[in-house]
Design an enzyme around this catalytic site. Structure first.
Site, PDB file in Angstrom:
ATOM      1  N   ARG A 117     -11.891  14.500   8.019  1.00  0.00           N
ATOM      2  CA  ARG A 117     -12.804  15.407   7.308  1.00  0.00           C
ATOM      3  C   ARG A 117     -14.206  14.835   7.350  1.00  0.00           C
ATOM      4  O   ARG A 117     -14.407  13.715   7.820  1.00  0.00           O
ATOM      5  CB  ARG A 117     -12.351  15.525   5.848  1.00  0.00           C
ATOM      6  CG  ARG A 117     -12.243  14.152   5.202  1.00  0.00           C
ATOM      7  CD  ARG A 117     -12.118  14.209   3.710  1.00  0.00           C
ATOM      8  NE  ARG A 117     -11.688  12.941   3.145  1.00  0.00           N
ATOM      9  CZ  ARG A 117     -12.461  11.900   2.890  1.00  0.00           C
ATOM     10  NH1 ARG A 117     -13.763  11.942   3.156  1.00  0.00           N
ATOM     11  NH2 ARG A 117     -11.980  10.782   2.378  1.00  0.00           N
ATOM     12  N   GLY A 169      -8.271   7.043  -2.365  1.00  0.00           N
ATOM     13  CA  GLY A 169      -9.093   6.713  -3.528  1.00  0.00           C
ATOM     14  C   GLY A 169      -8.798   5.327  -4.081  1.00  0.00           C
ATOM     15  O   GLY A 169      -9.027   5.062  -5.255  1.00  0.00           O
ATOM     16  N   LYS A 195      -1.010  -7.400   5.886  1.00  0.00           N
ATOM     17  CA  LYS A 195      -1.635  -8.694   5.627  1.00  0.00           C
ATOM     18  C   LYS A 195      -2.860  -8.412   4.759  1.00  0.00           C
ATOM     19  O   LYS A 195      -3.628  -7.487   5.050  1.00  0.00           O
ATOM     20  CB  LYS A 195      -2.051  -9.320   6.964  1.00  0.00           C
ATOM     21  CG  LYS A 195      -2.841 -10.579   6.846  1.00  0.00           C
ATOM     22  CD  LYS A 195      -1.946 -11.790   6.832  1.00  0.00           C
ATOM     23  CE  LYS A 195      -2.723 -13.041   6.478  1.00  0.00           C
ATOM     24  NZ  LYS A 195      -1.889 -14.020   5.759  1.00  0.00           N
ATOM     25  N   TYR A 196      -3.027  -9.167   3.684  1.00  0.00           N
ATOM     26  CA  TYR A 196      -4.208  -8.995   2.842  1.00  0.00           C
ATOM     27  C   TYR A 196      -5.327  -9.853   3.411  1.00  0.00           C
ATOM     28  O   TYR A 196      -5.198 -11.070   3.521  1.00  0.00           O
ATOM     29  CB  TYR A 196      -3.895  -9.412   1.398  1.00  0.00           C
ATOM     30  CG  TYR A 196      -5.074  -9.299   0.472  1.00  0.00           C
ATOM     31  CD1 TYR A 196      -5.560  -8.055   0.077  1.00  0.00           C
ATOM     32  CD2 TYR A 196      -5.721 -10.434  -0.008  1.00  0.00           C
ATOM     33  CE1 TYR A 196      -6.657  -7.944  -0.762  1.00  0.00           C
ATOM     34  CE2 TYR A 196      -6.813 -10.333  -0.852  1.00  0.00           C
ATOM     35  CZ  TYR A 196      -7.272  -9.077  -1.224  1.00  0.00           C
ATOM     36  OH  TYR A 196      -8.358  -8.979  -2.056  1.00  0.00           O
ATOM     37  N   LYS A 244     -16.356   3.086  -2.222  1.00  0.00           N
ATOM     38  CA  LYS A 244     -17.659   2.752  -1.644  1.00  0.00           C
ATOM     39  C   LYS A 244     -18.803   3.039  -2.619  1.00  0.00           C
ATOM     40  O   LYS A 244     -18.777   4.050  -3.318  1.00  0.00           O
ATOM     41  CB  LYS A 244     -17.866   3.567  -0.364  1.00  0.00           C
ATOM     42  CG  LYS A 244     -16.820   3.248   0.683  1.00  0.00           C
ATOM     43  CD  LYS A 244     -16.656   4.354   1.701  1.00  0.00           C
ATOM     44  CE  LYS A 244     -15.433   4.092   2.551  1.00  0.00           C
ATOM     45  NZ  LYS A 244     -15.048   5.250   3.352  1.00  0.00           N
ATOM     46  N   VAL A 289     -18.313  11.470   2.481  1.00  0.00           N
ATOM     47  CA  VAL A 289     -19.460  11.407   1.569  1.00  0.00           C
ATOM     48  C   VAL A 289     -20.654  10.751   2.268  1.00  0.00           C
ATOM     49  O   VAL A 289     -21.792  11.205   2.146  1.00  0.00           O
ATOM     50  CB  VAL A 289     -19.076  10.600   0.301  1.00  0.00           C
ATOM     51  CG1 VAL A 289     -20.271  10.456  -0.631  1.00  0.00           C
ATOM     52  CG2 VAL A 289     -17.899  11.234  -0.427  1.00  0.00           C
ATOM     53  N   LYS A 328       0.831  -1.218   0.000  1.00  0.00           N
ATOM     54  CA  LYS A 328       0.000   0.000   0.000  1.00  0.00           C
ATOM     55  C   LYS A 328       0.856   1.255   0.000  1.00  0.00           C
ATOM     56  O   LYS A 328       1.942   1.275   0.584  1.00  0.00           O
ATOM     57  CB  LYS A 328      -0.903   0.020   1.247  1.00  0.00           C
ATOM     58  CG  LYS A 328      -1.934  -1.088   1.255  1.00  0.00           C
ATOM     59  CD  LYS A 328      -2.743  -1.110   2.538  1.00  0.00           C
ATOM     60  CE  LYS A 328      -3.881  -0.114   2.532  1.00  0.00           C
ATOM     61  NZ  LYS A 328      -4.762  -0.295   3.717  1.00  0.00           N
TER      62      LYS A 328
HETATM   63  P1  ADP Z   1      -7.782   4.460   0.346  1.00  0.00           P
HETATM   64  O1  ADP Z   1      -7.296   5.557   1.225  1.00  0.00           O
HETATM   65  O2  ADP Z   1      -7.090   4.400  -0.973  1.00  0.00           O
HETATM   66  O3  ADP Z   1      -9.277   4.434   0.244  1.00  0.00           O
HETATM   67  P2  ADP Z   1      -7.821   2.334   2.386  1.00  0.00           P
HETATM   68  O4  ADP Z   1      -6.645   1.953   3.202  1.00  0.00           O
HETATM   69  O5  ADP Z   1      -8.893   3.117   3.055  1.00  0.00           O
HETATM   70  O6  ADP Z   1      -7.320   3.083   1.059  1.00  0.00           O
HETATM   71  O7  ADP Z   1      -8.461   1.038   1.778  1.00  0.00           O
HETATM   72  C1  ADP Z   1      -9.542   1.109   0.843  1.00  0.00           C
HETATM   73  C2  ADP Z   1     -10.130  -0.261   0.625  1.00  0.00           C
HETATM   74  O8  ADP Z   1      -9.119  -1.168   0.185  1.00  0.00           O
HETATM   75  C3  ADP Z   1     -10.707  -0.910   1.863  1.00  0.00           C
HETATM   76  O9  ADP Z   1     -12.022  -0.493   2.143  1.00  0.00           O
HETATM   77  C4  ADP Z   1     -10.630  -2.372   1.467  1.00  0.00           C
HETATM   78  O10 ADP Z   1     -11.646  -2.662   0.529  1.00  0.00           O
HETATM   79  C5  ADP Z   1      -9.311  -2.479   0.726  1.00  0.00           C
HETATM   80  N1  ADP Z   1      -8.191  -2.812   1.650  1.00  0.00           N
HETATM   81  C6  ADP Z   1      -7.365  -1.964   2.299  1.00  0.00           C
HETATM   82  N2  ADP Z   1      -6.481  -2.619   3.095  1.00  0.00           N
HETATM   83  C7  ADP Z   1      -6.749  -3.940   2.942  1.00  0.00           C
HETATM   84  C8  ADP Z   1      -6.187  -5.155   3.497  1.00  0.00           C
HETATM   85  N3  ADP Z   1      -5.175  -5.147   4.356  1.00  0.00           N
HETATM   86  N4  ADP Z   1      -6.741  -6.338   3.102  1.00  0.00           N
HETATM   87  C9  ADP Z   1      -7.754  -6.386   2.216  1.00  0.00           C
HETATM   88  N5  ADP Z   1      -8.312  -5.284   1.658  1.00  0.00           N
HETATM   89  C10 ADP Z   1      -7.835  -4.080   2.005  1.00  0.00           C
END
Ligand code: ADP
Length: 452
Positions: free
Chosen positions: A291, A164, A201-202, A237, A294, A158
């Site tokens: 913030r 986004g 971890k995924y 979302k 939505v 990540k």
């Molecule tokens: P962003 O800021 O780009 O929205 P987030 O960290 O909020 O990123 O993650 C957005 C979405 O990505 C989460 O709602 C989920 O669907 C997926 N996601 C994020 N981290 C994980 C993870 N460790 N394992 C599985 N899915 C993840």
């Protein structure tokens, strides 16, 4: 209290802020790009100032133009809405240097949470449970391999500056890892100008559950329950609801209190959302948004509170009740983000709305800035509006949503309304049995092809 608020945003959220300001008796200033000269927020504000050409960089993100607009109109506060400058700590500091209030949290909190590595470190320190992963960023392949072996595959690479849903790549084995890191870095560099990445971890089948909090900046904070935002496409979302069908009252109260107490310790000011993945009964922090979001109306519908009014009051230093027992929850709310996109290919469909008829009636709310004859510009996101319904029970809310979607008419452009009409009739959605991958799988297996 403020005399005049400048709204540094557009679309439905600009209108939402304008409504809150008006109800507080505060004058409003709209700013707009030349592409938005016909926008509703411009028509409804007390004053309006054109701040530049269509490109967001030259208008809604143009800080000198925003400062000039404050100067000309005498605005003493700026509400940034969501997106654009809402999570830009430097912008909040610049406003302070010009004696203009930023309606949002303290710059240091925006900064900490804007860097996801720093945010996770802070969350851990505050006792918020996190997804297992690297302690900080991963700089070389050997380190990445060591962390991945430690937490176990699959892992998610990540971007520290992510947002986004961009800059995220899954690696299922050691062989995938290098490629995933390289792609995530390239994507992150292009999107955010920062290629720092970290490993997590995924999780294979989590739900996305987030907690809304409000802090007074002086050590008082409450939680306003959770929102379940598991129905997603490309990590974005699509539909949100509260309460989450996956939580029981004990889990809800526990995670809510963990978040509120962390915010009390931070002395956090204003509205914020702490986002978690939830799997096998456990919560894992992923990020915090400093913030208004939505999907905030979902929480407003089940608490009866006005979150934007609360943001304004807190920023102005007016007292806001921060006693958890004062927060009462009633019924169930669901929000659909209706976009000007084809309902199965998701191709954007900007253009003129030839006919518009929003639904109404008991328990129905539409937050939108479009109108009949309005031309949706191609320069910004494709949100047409948000349809929010409230019912005494989840079932009542679903039946209300079904009939409200059937009433909703938007002609002239493609919209995602047919997708929601299908979803609300789907057994898994009706039973609340969905995780963050459900919608992608539904679409990939032709869920919408039969109906479009
Ligand atoms: P962003 O800021 O780009 O929205 P987030 O960290 O909020 O990123 O993650 C957005 C979405 O990505 C989460 O709602 C989920 O669907 C997926 N996601 C994020 N981290 C994980 C993870 N460790 N394992 C599985 N899915 C993840």
């Amino acid at each position: 209290m403020f005399d005049k608020i400048l709204i540094a945003n557009r679309g439905e959220i600009a209108l939402r802020i304008l409504r809150a300001a008006k109800e507080l008796g505060i004058a409003t200033v709209a700013v707009y790009s030349t592409a938005d000269a016909d926008a509703m927020h411009v028509r409804l504000a007390d004053e309006s100032v054109c701040i530049g050409p269509p490109s967001a960089r030259d208008s809604y993100l143009n800080v000198p133009a925003l400062l000039a607009a404050c100067e000309i109109t005498g605005a003493d506060a700026i509400h940034p809405g969501y997106g654009f400058l809402s999570e830009n700590a430097r912008f909040a500091e610049i406003l302070a240097e010009h004696s203009i209030a930023f309606i949002g949290p303290k710059p240091e909190h925006i900064r900490i949470m804007g860097d996801k590595i720093e945010a996770k470190r802070t969350a851990r320190r505050l006792g918020i449970p996190c997804v297992p992963g690297s302690e900080g960023g991963v700089s070389d392949e050997a380190e990445a391999q060591r962390v991945a072996a430690d937490i176990g595959y699959p892992v998610l690479v990540k971007a520290a500056a992510g947002g986004g849903g961009r800059g995220m790549k899954v690696a299922r084995s050691k062989d995938d890892l290098l490629h995933a890191i390289q792609t995530a870095k390239t994507e992150a560099k292009a999107a955010f100008g920062d290629d720092a990445v970290y490993l997590e971890k995924y999780l294979e089948k989590p739900r996305h559950i987030e907690v809304q909090i409000l802090g007074d900046g002086q050590g008082g904070a409450v939680h306003l329950g959770e929102r379940d935002c598991s129905l997603q496409r490309r990590h974005q979302k699509v539909l949100e609801e509260s309460p989450s069908p996956a939580l029981n009252d004990t889990q809800r109260a526990e995670i809510g209190e963990i978040c509120a107490s962390a915010m009390r310790e931070l002395r956090y000011a204003g509205a914020g959302t702490i986002e978690f993945l939830f799997e096998d009964g456990k919560f894992y922090f992923i990020e915090m948004n400093t913030r208004i979001q939505v999907e905030h109306p979902v929480t407003e519908m089940i608490t009866g509170l006005d979150l934007v009014t609360a943001q304004i009051r807190i920023a102005a230093g007016s007292p806001v009740s921060m006693i958890q027992e004062d927060v009462k929850f009633f019924g169930h709310a669901i929000e659909c983000r209706v976009n000007a996109e084809h309902p199965s290919t998701f191709r954007p469909s900007p253009g003129r709305i030839s006919y518009y008829h929003p639904p109404g009636g008991v328990g129905v709310r539409v937050d939108s800035a479009v109108y009949q004859g309005y031309k949706i510009p191609s320069n910004y996101d494709s949100l047409v509006g948000k349809l929010i319904v409230h019912g005494r029970t989840r079932n009542e809310a679903l039946m209300r949503l079904r009939r409200a979607l059937d009433e909703f008419i938007v002609d002239g452009v493609d919209t995602t309304l047919p997708l929601f009409r299908t979803l609300v009739r789907n057994a898994d959605v009706q039973n609340g049995l969905y995780d963050i991958h459900w919608l992608e799988q539904f679409l990939a297996t032709g869920g919408m092809d039969l109906n479009s």
